[in-house]
Every structure is written in C-alpha cells, then in structure tokens.
Design an enzyme around this catalytic site. Structure first.
Site, PDB file in Angstrom:
ATOM      1  CG  HIS A  97      -8.509 -14.206 -36.795  1.00 44.85           C
ATOM      2  ND1 HIS A  97      -7.336 -14.249 -36.085  1.00 44.85           N
ATOM      3  CD2 HIS A  97      -8.665 -12.930 -37.223  1.00 44.85           C
ATOM      4  CE1 HIS A  97      -6.803 -13.038 -36.088  1.00 44.85           C
ATOM      5  NE2 HIS A  97      -7.586 -12.224 -36.766  1.00 44.85           N
ATOM      6  CG  ASP A 115     -12.746  -7.748 -41.943  1.00 51.23           C
ATOM      7  OD1 ASP A 115     -12.798  -6.573 -41.561  1.00 51.23           O
ATOM      8  OD2 ASP A 115     -11.683  -8.357 -42.135  1.00 51.23           O
TER       9      ASP A 115
HETATM   10  N1  CMC Z   1     -13.890 -20.583 -45.558  1.00 41.17           N
HETATM   11  C1  CMC Z   1     -13.704 -21.914 -45.777  1.00 41.17           C
HETATM   12  N2  CMC Z   1     -12.677 -22.613 -45.235  1.00 41.17           N
HETATM   13  C2  CMC Z   1     -11.815 -21.931 -44.468  1.00 41.17           C
HETATM   14  C3  CMC Z   1     -11.947 -20.559 -44.202  1.00 41.17           C
HETATM   15  C4  CMC Z   1     -13.039 -19.877 -44.782  1.00 41.17           C
HETATM   16  N3  CMC Z   1     -13.217 -18.558 -44.573  1.00 41.17           N
HETATM   17  N4  CMC Z   1     -10.940 -20.150 -43.407  1.00 41.17           N
HETATM   18  C5  CMC Z   1     -10.188 -21.235 -43.184  1.00 41.17           C
HETATM   19  N5  CMC Z   1     -10.714 -22.316 -43.802  1.00 41.17           N
HETATM   20  C6  CMC Z   1     -10.231 -23.723 -43.757  1.00 41.17           C
HETATM   21  C7  CMC Z   1      -9.023 -23.919 -44.657  1.00 41.17           C
HETATM   22  O1  CMC Z   1      -9.416 -24.322 -45.948  1.00 41.17           O
HETATM   23  C8  CMC Z   1      -8.278 -24.992 -43.896  1.00 41.17           C
HETATM   24  O2  CMC Z   1      -8.937 -26.214 -44.129  1.00 41.17           O
HETATM   25  P1  CMC Z   1      -8.073 -27.594 -44.161  1.00 41.17           P
HETATM   26  O3  CMC Z   1      -7.508 -27.747 -42.791  1.00 41.17           O
HETATM   27  O4  CMC Z   1      -9.066 -28.633 -44.536  1.00 41.17           O
HETATM   28  O5  CMC Z   1      -7.016 -27.397 -45.217  1.00 41.17           O
HETATM   29  C9  CMC Z   1      -8.519 -24.628 -42.435  1.00 41.17           C
HETATM   30  O6  CMC Z   1      -9.773 -23.933 -42.420  1.00 41.17           O
HETATM   31  C10 CMC Z   1      -7.445 -23.736 -41.839  1.00 41.17           C
HETATM   32  O7  CMC Z   1      -7.314 -22.597 -42.675  1.00 41.17           O
HETATM   33  P2  CMC Z   1      -5.965 -21.833 -42.965  1.00 41.17           P
HETATM   34  O8  CMC Z   1      -6.057 -21.165 -44.284  1.00 41.17           O
HETATM   35  O9  CMC Z   1      -4.793 -22.752 -42.734  1.00 41.17           O
HETATM   36  O10 CMC Z   1      -5.978 -20.771 -41.793  1.00 41.17           O
HETATM   37  P3  CMC Z   1      -5.117 -19.475 -41.708  1.00 41.17           P
HETATM   38  O11 CMC Z   1      -4.904 -19.213 -40.270  1.00 41.17           O
HETATM   39  O12 CMC Z   1      -3.891 -19.594 -42.563  1.00 41.17           O
HETATM   40  O13 CMC Z   1      -6.030 -18.350 -42.392  1.00 41.17           O
HETATM   41  C11 CMC Z   1      -7.608 -16.631 -42.709  1.00 41.17           C
HETATM   42  C12 CMC Z   1      -6.748 -17.394 -41.691  1.00 41.17           C
HETATM   43  C13 CMC Z   1      -8.264 -15.446 -41.998  1.00 41.17           C
HETATM   44  C14 CMC Z   1      -6.704 -16.067 -43.816  1.00 41.17           C
HETATM   45  C15 CMC Z   1      -8.672 -17.591 -43.289  1.00 41.17           C
HETATM   46  O14 CMC Z   1      -9.505 -18.063 -42.253  1.00 41.17           O
HETATM   47  C16 CMC Z   1      -9.494 -16.933 -44.392  1.00 41.17           C
HETATM   48  O15 CMC Z   1      -9.077 -16.958 -45.561  1.00 41.17           O
HETATM   49  N6  CMC Z   1     -10.683 -16.324 -44.052  1.00 41.17           N
HETATM   50  C17 CMC Z   1     -11.454 -15.592 -45.034  1.00 41.17           C
HETATM   51  C18 CMC Z   1     -10.884 -14.194 -45.215  1.00 41.17           C
HETATM   52  C19 CMC Z   1     -11.184 -13.300 -44.030  1.00 41.17           C
HETATM   53  O16 CMC Z   1     -12.289 -13.225 -43.548  1.00 41.17           O
HETATM   54  N7  CMC Z   1     -10.151 -12.548 -43.588  1.00 41.17           N
HETATM   55  C20 CMC Z   1     -10.279 -11.580 -42.495  1.00 41.17           C
HETATM   56  C21 CMC Z   1      -9.490 -11.985 -41.301  1.00 41.17           C
HETATM   57  S1  CMC Z   1      -9.873 -11.030 -39.830  1.00 41.17           S
HETATM   58  C22 CMC Z   1      -9.455  -9.402 -40.158  1.00 41.17           C
HETATM   59  C23 CMC Z   1      -8.070  -9.135 -40.551  1.00 41.17           C
HETATM   60  O17 CMC Z   1      -7.124  -9.892 -40.372  1.00 41.17           O
HETATM   61  O18 CMC Z   1      -7.884  -8.062 -41.086  1.00 41.17           O
END
Ligand code: CMC
Length: 422
Positions: A300, A357
């Site tokens: 998140h 989720d």
């Molecule tokens: N699986 C594997 N690696 C992950 C994941 C994941 N679900 N989420 C983040 N990471 C890694 C990412 O690759 C990065 O690694 P590194 O630092 O080595 O490059 C690090 O963690 C930070 O990730 P980020 O993409 O910079 O984080 P963000 O804040 O931009 O993204 C997120 C947040 C929710 C989009 C992301 O965690 C994600 O894609 N999760 C899966 C989709 C999901 O479950 N979304 C629902 C969110 S909660 C409900 C809502 O918002 O509606």
C-alpha cells in the site's frame, strides 16, 4: 506558532511556511515557490504531495490507524450501519434518529429513470460491470433537471441519495440482466443493504450476511486522497457536476492497482489453486524483478504496517465462512500465502502487508457474488466517501482548478519537415 522551512536556490534564500494538521502531520506550503524561485517540485505518483486540507478521514500508515471524522474504523465496523457512516462522512457528525431517518428516506426515494434501465438492458451480457456502472452513472446526468448539474444550485443531499440508490440498482439490475433473470425492484420496507442483496439474489439476507455486507461497505466508504478520490477531486475542481465526478471515481477505482485488486486477488488465488496450490511459486514470481507479476492484495502506498481494514476483514472472513457453513480452499491458499510473505525478507524490508483487497473477495465469493462484481461492490461502498470529498471541495472557498505542471523532456524547437523529406 507558524514554523518555516528555509531553502536556498541560486544563492537566494526563501522561507516556506510549514503548516500542521490536527494529528500533527506537517506539510511545507510551496504555493509561492514558483513565483519566488522559478522552480516547481517533481513528485512521481504524488507520494510526497498533499493536494488539499481535509476534515473527512485520517489515516496513519505507520501505525495502521484509520478514522472517519475522528471515529476509529474498528468502532464503526462494530457498531454502525453503512447509511450512518455515509451520513457521518458527508455531514461530519453521527446522525441522531431523526436525521438518520430523513437521510434514509432521501436514499430510498429515487428510482432509476426508464432510459437508464433500457441502457442497462442493452449492454452486452459480457460487459465488465465497472464499465457499465461508470457509464450508467454519468448517463444519469442526462435524465436529471439541469439545476442538478449546476453545482451552485444543486441539493447535495438529494443528489447523494440519488447516486447511492442508483449505483445499487445499477449493479443489481445488470447482475441479474446478464444472467437472464427477472429484475427485482427496491422494497421500501428493507434497509439499504437488505435491498442491495435482495435485488441481486431475490432473497432477504440473513442477519449474518447483512452484517458482513454492512462491514464491507463501511470499510470501503472512504480512504482520504487515494487514486479515485483524487480523480473525483481533480474532475470536480473544474466545477464539473457530481455525476461526472463520481463516474470518474468509478473509472479510477477499476484499475488493478486500486479497487480492481480485489478481482485480481481472487484470480491470482484461483490460478495458484488450479496449478497445484503451490503459493511459494507466486511469491518467487512477485520478487523477481524481471517478472511484472505482483502479489495482488499486498502493499500500500500509505500503510507501512497492517492495513487496519485487512485485519477486520480477515476476522470477518473466518466468521462469515463459518456461519454460512462454506469451506473455501482459496481461503487456505490466501492464509498460506500471507504467512510466507510476512516472513519473507523481500516483503518485510519493503513493509508490504496484506491490504483491504486481500481477503474481501473471499467474503464476496462466499456470499455468491461473482469475481467481476467485486470492484462494483467496492464502488457502492466508496460512493459516499467520493461524494464527501467532492462536497468538501465544492464548499471550500478558494478552491482552484487542479492543474499540475510538468518538467518537459522532449525535443527543443525544430522546423517542420515536409512529407517528401521524411
Ligand atoms: N508485490 C511485489 N512487490 C511489491 C508489491 C507487490 N504487491 N507492492 C510493492 N512492491 C515492491 C515494488 O516492486 C517496490 O520494490 P523496489 O523498491 O525493489 O523497486 C517496492 O515494493 C515499493 O513499491 P511501489 O510500487 O513503489 O509502491 P507504491 O506505493 O507505488 O504502490 C501499490 C502501492 C498498492 C500500487 C503496490 O503495493 C501494488 O501494486 N500492490 C498490488 C496491488 C494491490 O493490491 N492494490 C490494492 C491497494 S489497497 C486498495 C486500494 O487502493 O484500492
């Protein structure tokens, strides 16, 4: 006392005011930065940018706290109803009995225009329900008096009631239409949640099912400046009518990284199960930087600790399955996956925890709701939150059109090349 931050740019020192919220979070006010220095800020994904001051929802991602109008989400989930929470988000206080009854009447009164019913019946049965919901909500604007599109004249409670009622009818009607089943209308003797369930399944939900649905909708009702709420605010900042703003919110929520994750989680769990149930393989794929696969339902932007909504949902999941006598192998896959992920250094180091989720789909599935309807259920829950965000923006004196800048990295000026010379 107003604090300041000093920055030095090209030898000139300027002071930027620091403002503090009621929960002590601090922000540097950069609104004069460009005028005084010629510089803008760059913040990919807005992770460091506050887009507004808001009184609606507080969350502390490090501590795993979520409160609506000051009330902890846990207390609201235990004691409140979805309609009460919708009122709270929009009016700032819990309603008394009379206020709640009046609000309930406002939500129950509207009916769906015949034109929207025809539109729903004309959609291909294969259409994704989120596309249907976004289109039908914006199409509603064509059937309301023009005053409802003028944000200076609009009766906000009336429009909120109409949108809440409409989205539940739209979701349920399309759900039955695509199965070729008889359409069930609203019943004035049923509550909002009972009506939603009855319109979908032609059956009044048991107390346990009703409670599970109330909790799910409450947990989804608002989440401060997330992607879809920000979309609603950006659209609304142009003084766009709320039908178009809410439709934009639904579209933003549809994406797999946002609300669409609940569908993606279920598809991921099903895929693991269909391929022998080895969730460690999914974990390895999620860690592999060459593989675009992510563990859906994990991570998140703001929570760097347990998502408090996920804690409540996980507990509710066990209870609902137990009470309904459903045993779902996907719940075992989910629990196994969660356990190994929480022990894995990749997830520990990045503070990646299950989000709202991860478990919500298991409950929806136990209630008989198909996977591609999950995000619409989320949208039904989130609608009053979007509306509260839109209302706060519309009532804010000094609101400005949202218009970010950019750092241009393209070609410098060059002369047009005639076709024959390219
Ligand atoms: N699986 C594997 N690696 C992950 C994941 C994941 N679900 N989420 C983040 N990471 C890694 C990412 O690759 C990065 O690694 P590194 O630092 O080595 O490059 C690090 O963690 C930070 O990730 P980020 O993409 O910079 O984080 P963000 O804040 O931009 O993204 C997120 C947040 C929710 C989009 C992301 O965690 C994600 O894609 N999760 C899966 C989709 C999901 O479950 N979304 C629902 C969110 S909660 C409900 C809502 O918002 O509606």
């Amino acid at each position: 006392m107003v604090d300041h931050m000093k920055i030095k740019l090209n030898g000139t020192e300027i002071e930027l005011p620091v403002i503090e919220g009621t929960e002590n979070e601090k922000a540097i006010d950069i609104s004069k930065l460009r005028a005084e220095t010629g510089h803008i800020t760059l913040d990919n994904g807005f992770g460091n940018t506050g887009s507004c001051k808001s009184k609606i929802t507080f969350l502390d991602g490090e501590k795993g706290i979520l409160r609506y109008r000051g009330y902890p989400i846990e207390q609201l989930a235990d004691n409140s109803s979805f309609l009460e929470v919708s009122y709270l988000l929009n009016h700032g206080e819990l309603p008394n009995k009379v206020e709640l009854e009046k609000f309930e009447k406002t939500v129950k009164e509207p009916t769906l225009p015949v034109g929207i019913c025809d539109l729903l019946d004309d959609f291909p049965k294969t259409a994704h329900p989120m596309g249907v919901a976004a289109s039908a909500i914006v199409a509603l604007s064509a059937f309301v008096p023009r005053e409802n599109l003028d944000i200076t004249k609009i009766d906000k409670d009336e429009v909120l009631g109409q949108l809440m009622e409409s989205i539940s009818i739209i979701a349920a009607r399309f759900f039955r239409h695509r199965q070729g089943k008889k359409i069930i209308g609203t019943d004035p003797n049923l509550s909002y949640v009972e009506n939603l369930y009855n319109m979908m399944f032609d059956e009044i939900p048991s107390e346990k099912v009703k409670k599970a649905l109330e909790v799910l909708l409450i947990l989804h009702a608002d989440h401060e400046q997330n992607c879809s709420a920000s979309a609603v605010r950006v659209i609304g900042s142009a003084q766009t009518n709320p039908y178009a703003c809410i439709s934009g919110g639904i579209s933003a929520l549809w994406g797999a990284l946002h609300g669409g994750a609940n569908q993606a989680v279920m598809e991921m769990l099903q895929d693991i199960q269909d391929n022998g149930g080895d969730y460690r393989k999914a974990l390895d794929r999620a860690k592999d930087k060459e593989d675009p696969f992510r563990l859906m339902g994990f991570g998140h932007r703001v929570y760097k600790n347990f998502d408090p909504r996920a804690k409540i949902i996980k507990k509710a999941c066990d209870t609902v399955l137990d009470q309904l006598g459903v045993s779902d192998p996907l719940l075992d896959v989910a629990k196994g996956l969660e356990k190994v992920a929480l022990e894995d250094p990749y997830f520990v180091d990045r503070k990646l925890y299950p989000n709202v989720d991860f478990y919500s789909g298991i409950i929806y599935r136990a209630l008989g709701i198909p996977t591609d309807m999950f995000t619409v259920m989320f949208a039904i829950g989130r609608l009053p939150g979007w509306f509260a965000q839109w209302r706060e923006l519309a009532e804010f004196k000094g609101s400005k059109i949202a218009r970010p800048r950019q750092v241009y990295m393209g070609e410098n000026e060059r002369d047009y090349i005639p076709m024959e010379k390219r």
